[in-house]
Design a protein around this motif. Sequence first.
Motif, PDB file in Angstrom:
ATOM      1  N   PRO A 107      -3.624   6.996   8.929  1.00 50.51           N
ATOM      2  CA  PRO A 107      -3.347   5.876   7.965  1.00 50.51           C
ATOM      3  C   PRO A 107      -4.014   4.419   8.415  1.00 50.51           C
ATOM      4  O   PRO A 107      -4.058   4.230   9.641  1.00 50.51           O
ATOM      5  N   ILE A 108      -4.554   3.494   7.572  1.00 54.23           N
ATOM      6  CA  ILE A 108      -5.397   2.549   7.872  1.00 54.23           C
ATOM      7  C   ILE A 108      -4.272   1.345   8.668  1.00 54.23           C
ATOM      8  O   ILE A 108      -4.736   0.785   9.614  1.00 54.23           O
ATOM      9  N   ASP A 109      -2.943   1.424   8.274  1.00 57.83           N
ATOM     10  CA  ASP A 109      -2.284   0.497   9.124  1.00 57.83           C
ATOM     11  C   ASP A 109      -1.970   0.819  10.644  1.00 57.83           C
ATOM     12  O   ASP A 109      -1.636   0.109  11.464  1.00 57.83           O
ATOM     13  N   VAL A 110      -2.038   2.243  10.776  1.00 59.01           N
ATOM     14  CA  VAL A 110      -2.078   2.856  12.218  1.00 59.01           C
ATOM     15  C   VAL A 110      -3.273   2.585  12.966  1.00 59.01           C
ATOM     16  O   VAL A 110      -3.105   2.066  14.061  1.00 59.01           O
ATOM     17  N   VAL A 111      -4.379   2.620  12.309  1.00 58.08           N
ATOM     18  CA  VAL A 111      -5.648   2.103  12.850  1.00 58.08           C
ATOM     19  C   VAL A 111      -5.658   0.866  13.206  1.00 58.08           C
ATOM     20  O   VAL A 111      -5.930   0.578  14.521  1.00 58.08           O
ATOM     21  N   ALA A 112      -5.079   0.026  12.275  1.00 60.32           N
ATOM     22  CA  ALA A 112      -4.873  -1.566  12.675  1.00 60.32           C
ATOM     23  C   ALA A 112      -3.959  -1.881  13.777  1.00 60.32           C
ATOM     24  O   ALA A 112      -4.306  -2.791  14.603  1.00 60.32           O
ATOM     25  N   GLU A 113      -2.795  -1.176  14.087  1.00 61.89           N
ATOM     26  CA  GLU A 113      -1.926  -1.534  14.741  1.00 61.89           C
ATOM     27  C   GLU A 113      -2.192  -1.042  16.206  1.00 61.89           C
ATOM     28  O   GLU A 113      -1.673  -1.619  17.158  1.00 61.89           O
ATOM     29  N   PHE A 114      -3.132  -0.056  16.392  1.00 53.06           N
ATOM     30  CA  PHE A 114      -3.526   0.304  17.718  1.00 53.06           C
ATOM     31  C   PHE A 114      -4.760  -0.450  18.398  1.00 53.06           C
ATOM     32  O   PHE A 114      -4.687  -0.349  19.304  1.00 53.06           O
ATOM     33  N   TYR A 115      -5.406  -0.854  17.349  1.00 57.85           N
ATOM     34  CA  TYR A 115      -6.712  -1.329  17.849  1.00 57.85           C
ATOM     35  C   TYR A 115      -6.696  -2.464  18.985  1.00 57.85           C
ATOM     36  O   TYR A 115      -7.364  -2.500  19.828  1.00 57.85           O
ATOM     37  N   PRO A 116      -5.745  -3.361  18.624  1.00 59.56           N
ATOM     38  CA  PRO A 116      -5.771  -4.421  19.905  1.00 59.56           C
ATOM     39  C   PRO A 116      -5.264  -3.945  21.288  1.00 59.56           C
ATOM     40  O   PRO A 116      -5.630  -4.668  22.305  1.00 59.56           O
ATOM     41  N   ALA A 117      -4.654  -2.791  21.415  1.00 57.37           N
ATOM     42  CA  ALA A 117      -4.521  -2.246  22.828  1.00 57.37           C
ATOM     43  C   ALA A 117      -5.615  -1.792  23.631  1.00 57.37           C
ATOM     44  O   ALA A 117      -5.457  -1.861  24.663  1.00 57.37           O
ATOM     45  N   PHE A 118      -6.671  -1.587  23.080  1.00 60.50           N
ATOM     46  CA  PHE A 118      -7.819  -1.196  23.666  1.00 60.50           C
ATOM     47  C   PHE A 118      -8.544  -2.237  24.284  1.00 60.50           C
ATOM     48  O   PHE A 118      -9.072  -2.226  25.590  1.00 60.50           O
TER      49      PHE A 118
END
Length: 416
Positions: A309-320
């Motif tokens: 889901p797009i909200d999962v994509v969004a919430e993980f991105y900053p971790a990288f």
Amino acid sequence: MSEISAGDAMATAASTVGWRRAGVAGAAIGVIAAGAAAGVAVERLTVGRGMRKRARLALDATGPYGSLRGLPGRATADDGTELYYEIDEVEPGGTGTGGTPPGTAAGPRRRRLFGRKAPAPVTVVFSHGYCLSQDSWHFQRAALRGLVRTVHWDQRSHGRSERGRAQAQGVHVGIDQLGRDLKAVIDAAAPEGPLVLVGHSMGGMTMMALADQYPALMRDRVAAVAFVGTSSGKLGEVNFGLPVAGVNAVRRVLPGVLRALGSQAELVERGRRATADLFAGLIKRYSFGSRDVDPAVERFAERLIESTPIDVVAEFYPAFTEHDKSAALPLFLDVPVLILAGDKDLVTPSSHSEAIADRLPDAELVIVPDAGHLVMLEHPETVTDRLADLLVRAGAVPESSNVGGHGSTAPQPGGR
């Protein structure tokens, strides 16, 4: 500070003018980032949309990829999130297919020596990458069935695992959290015996976080490690194959665009389905490095990524961009290590694997020609071969073990 300001501004704009503008901005960034729009446009001119849709449905119906299943289980993370895993057991005299032979309990039967249990077997734990699931290891799983005990798990908010409970309450997800999740899975699925850890991309970072937080586990139980297409840090410097100006523009606005898209997840998901052709081109561009990938494998990669889901994509991105575990790498010095990457990986470039190898001089470094980020799907025979060699060096499988004929990109009857 400038990235935060841009992100906040984008989020405010999205709430004012609605999800459509955020969606257009996100799609535009994707086109710039991938450089795949021209190829998609040509395909749209030469192949009708209905025909493309029918082709995808046909590939979904006939492709065996991702169909392998094992004994299911659930581990509980420290925030209460349920993490789904599957075990492929090696049964004495059994089929090695991950099921329980007739007449046995739901678990392996172990012989007892002088009233004591035989030593626990080696367990190979596979950790998948961002926007994927345990099924991304399909070929390697098929090759190792019956040879060694394996655990495949879905990272939080991915696959069959529960959406991260802390994230649902607005808590930032970080790589350290994923390391603790992996520890919970190991405690539940492989509480004793030697371990071989295998991780692709985010999965490799998860393993670094595990070692950083649980060095005693590394020292006492980990027998070997394989890092596939991953990085120990400095992901904020990756240019994704773009000119400097383009990548700088993407970095400035992408965090805010993702937040805006994530806040309108249901509507954005409809948009993703409507623009499936465009995103198929982007996925191919960033997943593979060669031109002759099996179309069924390409479609399988699309399904894996589309299911996030797009909200999962969004919430993980900053971790990288925050990820930096280079200081944890010395914890892997005392075990056999395989470091493998594709030479055309635009997501975690092979230079990042070379940087890991610089810190682990005794590791085997393999750079696979004509391979992109999903190297284990694109060149499964190469990945399986090097992984099998690592397992022999770690004593996990006998040297005489034969994995030939498994892990082929050719369709396999019954999904095996």
